[in-house]
Design a protein around this motif. Structure first.
Motif, short mmCIF file in Angstrom:
data_model
loop_
_atom_site.label_atom_id
_atom_site.label_comp_id
_atom_site.label_asym_id
_atom_site.label_seq_id
_atom_site.Cartn_x
_atom_site.Cartn_y
_atom_site.Cartn_z
N TYR B 215 13.60 10.76 23.69
CA TYR B 215 13.41 12.16 24.04
C TYR B 215 13.41 12.39 25.54
CZ TYR B 215 12.48 13.54 19.27
OH TYR B 215 12.60 13.81 17.95
N GLY B 216 12.86 11.43 26.29
CA GLY B 216 12.77 11.62 27.73
C GLY B 216 11.85 12.78 28.06
N GLY B 217 12.02 13.35 29.25
CA GLY B 217 11.27 14.54 29.62
C GLY B 217 9.78 14.28 29.80
N ASP B 220 8.17 11.31 28.02
CA ASP B 220 8.52 10.06 28.69
C ASP B 220 7.63 9.85 29.90
OD1 ASP B 220 9.87 7.77 29.39
OD2 ASP B 220 11.32 8.86 30.62
N MET B 221 7.44 10.93 30.67
CA MET B 221 6.62 10.85 31.87
C MET B 221 5.21 10.42 31.51
SD MET B 221 4.97 12.09 34.66
CE MET B 221 4.36 13.73 34.20
N LEU B 222 4.64 11.07 30.48
CA LEU B 222 3.27 10.77 30.08
C LEU B 222 3.15 9.31 29.63
CD1 LEU B 222 2.12 13.98 28.20
CD2 LEU B 222 1.39 13.11 30.41
N THR B 223 4.10 8.88 28.80
CA THR B 223 4.05 7.50 28.32
C THR B 223 4.14 6.52 29.48
OG1 THR B 223 5.36 8.35 26.51
CG2 THR B 223 4.93 6.02 26.52
N GLN B 224 5.02 6.84 30.42
CA GLN B 224 5.18 5.97 31.58
C GLN B 224 3.86 5.81 32.33
OE1 GLN B 224 7.82 4.04 32.13
NE2 GLN B 224 8.91 5.17 33.69
N ARG B 225 3.20 6.95 32.55
CA ARG B 225 1.92 6.90 33.28
C ARG B 225 0.92 6.08 32.47
NH1 ARG B 225 4.67 9.25 36.57
NH2 ARG B 225 5.12 7.06 36.88
N ALA B 226 0.87 6.33 31.15
CA ALA B 226 -0.09 5.60 30.32
C ALA B 226 0.17 4.10 30.42
CB ALA B 226 0.02 6.07 28.88
N ILE B 227 1.45 3.73 30.38
CA ILE B 227 1.78 2.30 30.47
C ILE B 227 1.30 1.74 31.81
CG2 ILE B 227 3.70 0.69 30.71
CD1 ILE B 227 5.23 2.33 28.69
N GLU B 228 1.55 2.51 32.88
CA GLU B 228 1.13 2.03 34.19
C GLU B 228 -0.37 1.82 34.25
OE1 GLU B 228 2.54 4.45 37.48
OE2 GLU B 228 4.57 3.97 36.83
N ILE B 229 -1.11 2.77 33.67
CA ILE B 229 -2.57 2.67 33.73
C ILE B 229 -3.05 1.44 32.97
CG2 ILE B 229 -4.69 3.74 32.94
CD1 ILE B 229 -3.35 6.44 33.57
N SER B 277 13.49 1.13 28.10
CA SER B 277 14.64 0.95 28.99
C SER B 277 15.90 0.64 28.19
CB SER B 277 14.35 -0.14 30.01
OG SER B 277 14.12 -1.35 29.36
N LYS B 278 15.75 -0.10 27.10
CA LYS B 278 16.92 -0.39 26.26
C LYS B 278 17.47 0.90 25.66
CE LYS B 278 17.26 -4.95 26.01
NZ LYS B 278 18.42 -5.76 26.18
N LEU B 279 16.55 1.73 25.16
CA LEU B 279 17.00 2.97 24.52
C LEU B 279 17.69 3.88 25.52
CD1 LEU B 279 14.29 4.13 22.00
CD2 LEU B 279 16.58 3.33 21.59
N LEU B 280 17.13 3.96 26.73
CA LEU B 280 17.74 4.81 27.75
C LEU B 280 19.19 4.40 27.98
CD1 LEU B 280 15.04 5.37 30.50
CD2 LEU B 280 15.98 6.98 28.86
#
Lengths: 333, 394
Positions: B215-217, B220-229, B277-280
């Motif tokens: 889906y991105g958008g 994606d941003m929220l998941t990215q931040r969660a992963i970083e945390i 990253s694979k899906l992207l």
């Protein structure tokens, strides 16, 4: 450009820490009951009556009659002006309980990183330049052992053999008489004498993975054409290695700190418990077991802060080293 | 054979028309040798297997792990004693060694018995080997009775001590329980904690990483931040905090599952990141567009067309994180915050070896360290081999 990158990274850090603090507070709130109930029950079990009025007063004082949101706001608000809450168990401000211990944790972590670098770098270079030699195989295997043996087991084995072979007791981070004493030259020397053991133990895992990544990255660089060109033009092998491929591999080296730092802090906590170091580890476990929530929560928050700042420093260092990162403005990973 | 018409003089008739009546084979020009056929026509999994086999160490490790996992199915039969059976006359007895020569004569494997004496000066239990007592080991025998997987009662063992004799090949613990048997039983818990944990983190990683990547958008941003945390937090202190939340009143089996969930909750970030990253990269491929044009819905495209494309890769990277979970469980139980005594796991057993005085006097209490290290090394080699085999560009 660099300044903007640093600012951007700092801006990302704030929400990260905020969410982390919420997470930690939620975990601390999760068990049913609170310290006072546990305490009252313990006193009752011992046949003594707790001073209920005092308990009620304390409960009010620390907002246990209010919803968690407000308690959270007070806790996190306190962080901003250096008030980290109150430890029920020790009946002291968290700041005083933590005291030296936090600095010692930082010292141990910092020395471990230096140790990791100092060991992994030359070994990684040797392994990459002597690929598939016996030395390479041996060193890679030792590195893998370092990854496979958990810190606390290594600590146990260390203690055992130090005791059996040398009759030494290697626990602690300084001789007992120096603990809670102001810093002095003797104390400093005593710390240095004890420090190397936990540093080796904690560093073993990180060193192993670092050797692997230095080796892999350097091997990639050594296959590139610019290196072949440099060698073909007659550059001395050592100069060709140090001048170009090593500088490229150095980037990974710095950015890897970001990924091994959380595991160093984790390992430091565990090792500290086994070796009974006067750092945060033993206190944290005790606080978690007794539901001393502000102490435990603030500890976890310090550790999170330590890692987040460490990662930040490694990112900034990387931006200095590698123009591609600061020009694109993206993060490392 | 069709008969060619006799050729007439030049230009006088139509050219002869040649028809071969050999059976038609469109691939005749590109005939594959059997060796080539095996590789060119192999499925993806067969290719992986061929590559994997070349990695000797990984193959050996895989076989070792397979043997261990088969072992936990029948650990009641393999262990000489029952898990909790206590031998109060042999508390903290040192390991007995296995002999086959008795006074120079060869006989079936046996152990010498112990003579126990309490040293009244330092209150240390002292065991001395008594070469007059010979306890031959029995094979395929009946010994301690047990409940097989808690289902039915049986007493068949592969090896048992002699009748009225003992066999503590790895010594006994604080309650006089046989260490070897407990290590065998402990494998059942220690080895499965990681597996169940990895299923949880696998599910979370694919779900969140998949949604973020496709889906991105904002998501994606929220998941990215969660992963970083989650990624930037030191795992073990958080595991400790979560484990201390588990109420002491829970039954062992509930605690077991709670621990696996805790282990899985912190570990999904790596997988989610690689799925994303694979899906992207893959969602821009033509076959995805084709599927969309044909009216396939998103879950079908992701689940049916995209994920299987890099499933092998995911499994390989999941294998590498299993040791982390096993170590996590061992560390938690070692500190007394993970699994608790009625359950036997390697970490629980090591909990007894926490005290340096105990370790110095009874070093065999540290023996569970050995299987932990072996399993972790094996998983590392196995995972490395799998990863190399799953990488199509290698």
């Amino acid at each position: 450009m660099l300044l903007r990158y640093i600012l951007r990274r700092l801006m990302i850090m704030i929400p990260t820490l905020l969410v982390t603090s919420m997470l930690i507070f939620a975990i601390m709130e999760m068990p049913p009951g609170n310290y006072f109930d546990t305490y009252a029950a313990e006193m009752a079990a011992q046949g003594e009556r707790a001073d209920l009025r005092q308990l009620e007063f304390l409960k009010k004082e620390y907002g246990f009659d209010q919803p968690p949101i407000i308690r959270y706001a007070r806790w996190i608000g306190g962080f901003l002006h250096g008030d980290f809450g109150y430890s029920f168990e020790y009946q002291m401000a968290v700041k005083d309980v933590v005291g030296d211990r936090l600095y010692l944790t930082m010292l141990v972590s910092f020395c471990t990183i230096i140790f990791t670098w100092a060991i992994a770098f030359p070994i990684g270079i040797y392994s990459a330049t002597h690929q598939y030699s016996w030395g390479d195989y041996g060193l890679t295997f030792i590195g893998l052992l370092g990854i496979a043996i958990p810190h606390f087991l290594l600590a146990l084995v260390f203690i055992y053999f130090a005791n059996v072979w040398f009759g030494l007791s290697i626990g602690g981070l300084m001789d007992p008489q120096y603990f809670n004493q102001p810093m002095s030259w003797d104390k400093f020397v005593s710390i240095l004498q004890h420090l190397w053991i936990p540093v080796i133990i904690i560093g073993a895992g990180g060193t192993g993975s670092m050797i692997r990544s230095v080796r892999a990255n350097l091997l990639d660089e050594l296959q590139k054409q610019y290196y072949t060109t440099a060698r073909a033009k007659g550059l001395h092998p050592r100069k060709a290695l140090l001048k170009y491929p090593l500088r490229m591999a150095l980037n990974f080296f710095v950015s890897d700190i970001g990924s091994i730092l959380p595991s160093i802090v984790s390992g430091a906590e565990l090792t500290a418990i086994v070796l009974s170091l006067q750092t945060t580890g033993p206190l944290l476990v005790r606080a978690l077991q007794t539901q001393d929530m502000y102490l435990a929560g603030s500890f976890l928050m310090f550790l999170a802060l330590l890692t987040v700042i460490g990662v930040l420093i490694s990112d900034i260092a990387l931006a200095f080293l590698d123009p591609r990162i600061r020009l694109q403005g993206g993060s490392v990973k | 054979m069709n008969v060619m018409p006799p050729a007439g003089p030049l230009g006088s008739g139509p050219l002869p028309h040649y028809v071969s009546n050999a059976p038609f084979d469109p691939k005749a020009a590109e005939k594959l040798s059997p060796a080539q056929e095996r590789i060119y026509l192999a499925s993806q999994w067969q290719l992986m297997w061929i590559k994997f086999k070349r990695h000797r160490l990984a193959l050996v490790s895989g076989a070792f792990l397979l043997a261990l996992y088969l072992m936990i199915l029948v650990c009641e039969v393999l262990a000489p004693y029952e898990n909790q059976s206590r031998h109060t006359d042999f508390i903290r007895a040192p390991p007995q060694s296995l002999h086959i020569f008795d006074n120079g004569t060869l006989r079936s494997p046996f152990v010498y018995g112990y003579v126990y004496k309490l040293n009244l000066e330092n209150l240390k239990r002292e065991y001395t080997v008594d070469t007059n007592q010979v306890h031959p080991i029995r094979f395929f025998c009946s010994g301690d009775s047990y409940r097989f997987w808690g289902l039915f009662t049986a007493d068949f063992h592969l090896v048992c001590p002699a009748k009225d004799g003992q066999m503590f090949l790895l010594g006994t613990d604080r309650l006089g329980r046989d260490m070897l048997s407990r290590i065998i039983y402990g494998a059942r818990i220690s080895l499965t904690v990681g597996l169940i944990g990895i299923f949880i983190s696998f599910g979370l990683g694919i779900l969140l990483g998949g949604l973020a990547g496709y889906y991105g958008g904002t998501f994606d941003m929220l998941t990215q931040r969660a992963i970083e945390i989650v990624h930037s937090l030191p795992h073990i202190p958080i595991w400790l905090a979560l484990a201390s939340v588990i109420p002491a009143s829970w039954s062992p089996i509930l605690v077991y599952f709670a621990i696996t969930i805790i282990l899985g909750l912190m570990d999904w970030t790596g997988l989610a990141r690689s799925v994303r990253s694979k899906l992207l990269a893959l969602r821009e491929e033509d076959y995805v567009l084709a599927a969309q044009l044909m009216g396939a819905r998103t879950p079908r495209i992701v689940g049916r067309h995209l994920i299987p494309g890099f499933m092998s890769h995911l499994i390989a990277s999941a294998t590498i994180t299993i040791p982390k979970m096993i170590l996590g469980e061992t560390a938690l139980s070692f500190l007394g915050l993970g699994l608790r005594p009625p359950i036997t796991s390697w970490g629980v057993m090591l909990n007894e070896a926490q005290n340096i005085n105990v370790v110095a006097l009874y070093p065999w209490l540290m023996i569970p360290v050995v299987p932990v290290i072996l399993v972790i090394l094996a998983f590392n080699f196995f995972g490395d081999g799998l990863r190399d085999a799953a990488d199509p560009y290698h």
